[in-house]
Design a protein around this motif. Structure first.
Motif, PDB file in Angstrom:
ATOM      1  N   PHE A 174     -41.648  44.280  13.135  1.00  0.00           N
ATOM      2  CA  PHE A 174     -42.469  43.132  13.522  1.00  0.00           C
ATOM      3  C   PHE A 174     -43.113  42.494  12.293  1.00  0.00           C
ATOM      4  O   PHE A 174     -43.129  41.269  12.145  1.00  0.00           O
ATOM      5  N   ALA A 175     -43.652  43.326  11.395  1.00  0.00           N
ATOM      6  CA  ALA A 175     -44.274  42.809  10.174  1.00  0.00           C
ATOM      7  C   ALA A 175     -43.242  42.105   9.290  1.00  0.00           C
ATOM      8  O   ALA A 175     -43.528  41.049   8.715  1.00  0.00           O
ATOM      9  N   SER A 176     -42.056  42.683   9.201  1.00  0.00           N
ATOM     10  CA  SER A 176     -40.982  42.059   8.413  1.00  0.00           C
ATOM     11  C   SER A 176     -40.613  40.698   8.991  1.00  0.00           C
ATOM     12  O   SER A 176     -40.383  39.736   8.248  1.00  0.00           O
ATOM     13  N   PHE A 177     -40.553  40.631  10.333  1.00  0.00           N
ATOM     14  CA  PHE A 177     -40.234  39.371  11.006  1.00  0.00           C
ATOM     15  C   PHE A 177     -41.274  38.303  10.672  1.00  0.00           C
ATOM     16  O   PHE A 177     -40.931  37.154  10.358  1.00  0.00           O
ATOM     17  N   ILE A 178     -42.553  38.675  10.718  1.00  0.00           N
ATOM     18  CA  ILE A 178     -43.629  37.723  10.420  1.00  0.00           C
ATOM     19  C   ILE A 178     -43.530  37.222   8.984  1.00  0.00           C
ATOM     20  O   ILE A 178     -43.668  36.019   8.714  1.00  0.00           O
ATOM     21  N   VAL A 179     -43.278  38.136   8.052  1.00  0.00           N
ATOM     22  CA  VAL A 179     -43.175  37.755   6.637  1.00  0.00           C
ATOM     23  C   VAL A 179     -41.993  36.811   6.413  1.00  0.00           C
ATOM     24  O   VAL A 179     -42.102  35.808   5.690  1.00  0.00           O
ATOM     25  N   ILE A 180     -40.856  37.122   7.041  1.00  0.00           N
ATOM     26  CA  ILE A 180     -39.662  36.281   6.885  1.00  0.00           C
ATOM     27  C   ILE A 180     -39.896  34.882   7.445  1.00  0.00           C
ATOM     28  O   ILE A 180     -39.563  33.878   6.799  1.00  0.00           O
ATOM     29  N   ILE A 181     -40.494  34.808   8.639  1.00  0.00           N
ATOM     30  CA  ILE A 181     -40.763  33.502   9.259  1.00  0.00           C
ATOM     31  C   ILE A 181     -41.742  32.694   8.420  1.00  0.00           C
ATOM     32  O   ILE A 181     -41.582  31.480   8.230  1.00  0.00           O
ATOM     33  N   ALA A 182     -42.783  33.358   7.882  1.00  0.00           N
ATOM     34  CA  ALA A 182     -43.750  32.661   7.026  1.00  0.00           C
ATOM     35  C   ALA A 182     -43.062  32.113   5.771  1.00  0.00           C
ATOM     36  O   ALA A 182     -43.347  30.986   5.334  1.00  0.00           O
ATOM     37  N   GLY A 183     -42.156  32.913   5.211  1.00  0.00           N
ATOM     38  CA  GLY A 183     -41.414  32.455   4.039  1.00  0.00           C
ATOM     39  C   GLY A 183     -40.522  31.270   4.346  1.00  0.00           C
ATOM     40  O   GLY A 183     -40.426  30.322   3.558  1.00  0.00           O
ATOM     41  N   ILE A 184     -39.861  31.313   5.511  1.00  0.00           N
ATOM     42  CA  ILE A 184     -38.996  30.201   5.925  1.00  0.00           C
ATOM     43  C   ILE A 184     -39.812  28.926   6.100  1.00  0.00           C
ATOM     44  O   ILE A 184     -39.392  27.835   5.695  1.00  0.00           O
ATOM     45  N   LYS A 185     -41.006  29.051   6.697  1.00  0.00           N
ATOM     46  CA  LYS A 185     -41.849  27.868   6.920  1.00  0.00           C
ATOM     47  C   LYS A 185     -42.310  27.268   5.592  1.00  0.00           C
ATOM     48  O   LYS A 185     -42.320  26.050   5.426  1.00  0.00           O
TER      49      LYS A 185
END
Length: 350
Positions: free
Chosen positions: A14-25
């Protein structure tokens, strides 16, 4: 009781998903160009394979496809730019016609016995803001197309590397034929989805442009291109694309002709999106309406207005990736529209 080790894994994912999405944004401008280059390459790589099977040399096929991509891109940019400039020049006249249309509608309602405060409605409605919003939407598309050169360069490099990429995959999965089979299935389904979606979108825009031209609606090619692009936006895309053309029809055409335009818009979109597209796409590639709705919101927030166009392609890519692997197939089922697999579901339950 949930195993503590598995719970830690869930939190890690879940934390990895949040970090990846934040990076994409944060890198959305670059990510959009990358996604578009990959998706367009998926479409034209199919054509590249077809040309190679016809014994046409790969280098000739490559430059022919690249020429087609460049031609289509610049044609879209040219049509939108020319039509938009003409639309902006005629904007004051359209605002006046739209205002008269509202006044006549209020007068008709008052004659029919309804009590309506005409001045209050006119003060509430902001005609310049409405047409300004329409112009901004078209302008944003035109601005993006003007930056399409980077996407074309990306497509050129991806297509050039496509042959060697297949060789690299064979080397990577040389000891695991099953994973190579899963990846090939994933690649095939992705290509089929993009080819079918692009074809149905082009068909939608082409037929709408012909219909609008037949009825004499201004800028039929522009509204056809908009209809084609917004066909990639689920649920609301076809509605948004139809509003400017219908308003122009209301302002310039008799009511009977406008009704025909509305009816044909509905018939064209339903026939292609709900009948032709599922038959060509295949039932197994259907997305749940709930998944489509939230993907539209999610990717629109992450990638902006272009994210709304890419929402279904990105989500469909993820679904196909999940479907192509037995360990994650259950996620693909959760994302599926089981109403389109009703017969198969009954067989499984029985």
């Amino acid at each position: 009781m949930i195993d503590s080790f598995n719970l830690k894994n869930y939190f890690f994912y879940f934390a990895s998903f949040i970090v990846i999405i934040a990076g994409i944004k944060m890198a959305s401008e670059v990510v959009v160009i990358l996604f578009l280059a990959i998706f367009i390459s998926s479409i034209f790589s199919t054509l590249l394979n077809v040309l190679e099977k016809k014994n046409i040399p790969r280098i000739i096929s490559y430059f022919l496809i690249l020429l087609i991509v460049v031609f289509i891109s610049f044609m879209f940019a040219y049509v939108i730019n020319i039509s938009l400039n003409d639309f902006v020049e005629n904007l004051p006249a359209y605002e006046e016609k739209f205002k008269n249309l509202i006044i006549n509608s209020i007068h008709f309602a008052q004659v029919s016995g309804f009590e309506i405060d005409k001045q209050k409605i006119l003060n509430t409605l902001s005609f310049s803001s409405f047409f300004g919003y329409t112009t901004n939407i078209i302008g944003s598309i035109g601005t993006f197309l003007s930056k399409f050169l980077l996407v074309i360069i990306g497509v050129a490099f991806i297509l050039a590397e496509s042959k060697s990429f297949q060789t690299k995959l064979k080397v990577i999965f040389r000891n695991n034929a099953r994973k190579l089979e899963h990846f090939n299935l994933f690649s095939y389904n992705i290509q089929r989805y993009f080819v079918v979606k692009s074809f149905t979108s082009f068909l939608t825009g082409f037929i709408i442009a012909i219909v609008l031209s037949f009825f004499g609606v201004d800028y039929p090619i522009l509204w056809g291109v908009i209809a084609m692009l917004f066909n990639f936006v689920p649920v609301v895309g076809s509605i948004i694309a139809s509003i400017p053309a219908i308003l122009l029809a209301l302002m310039n055409l008799p009511l009977s002709a406008t009704i025909w335009v509305i009816v044909l818009y509905v018939v064209i979109n339903i026939s292609i999106s709900n009948i032709l597209e599922p038959k060509l796409m295949g039932k197994e590639l259907g997305l749940s309406p709930l998944v489509i709705f939230f993907s539209l919101i999610f990717w629109g927030y992450i990638l902006g207005i272009v994210g709304m166009f890419l929402a279904v392609p990105i989500t469909m890519t993820l679904k196909i990736a999940f479907d192509s692997n037995t360990s994650s197939h259950w996620i693909g089922i959760l994302m599926s529209d089981l109403s389109r697999k009703r017969d198969k579901s009954k067989e499984v339950l029985n």
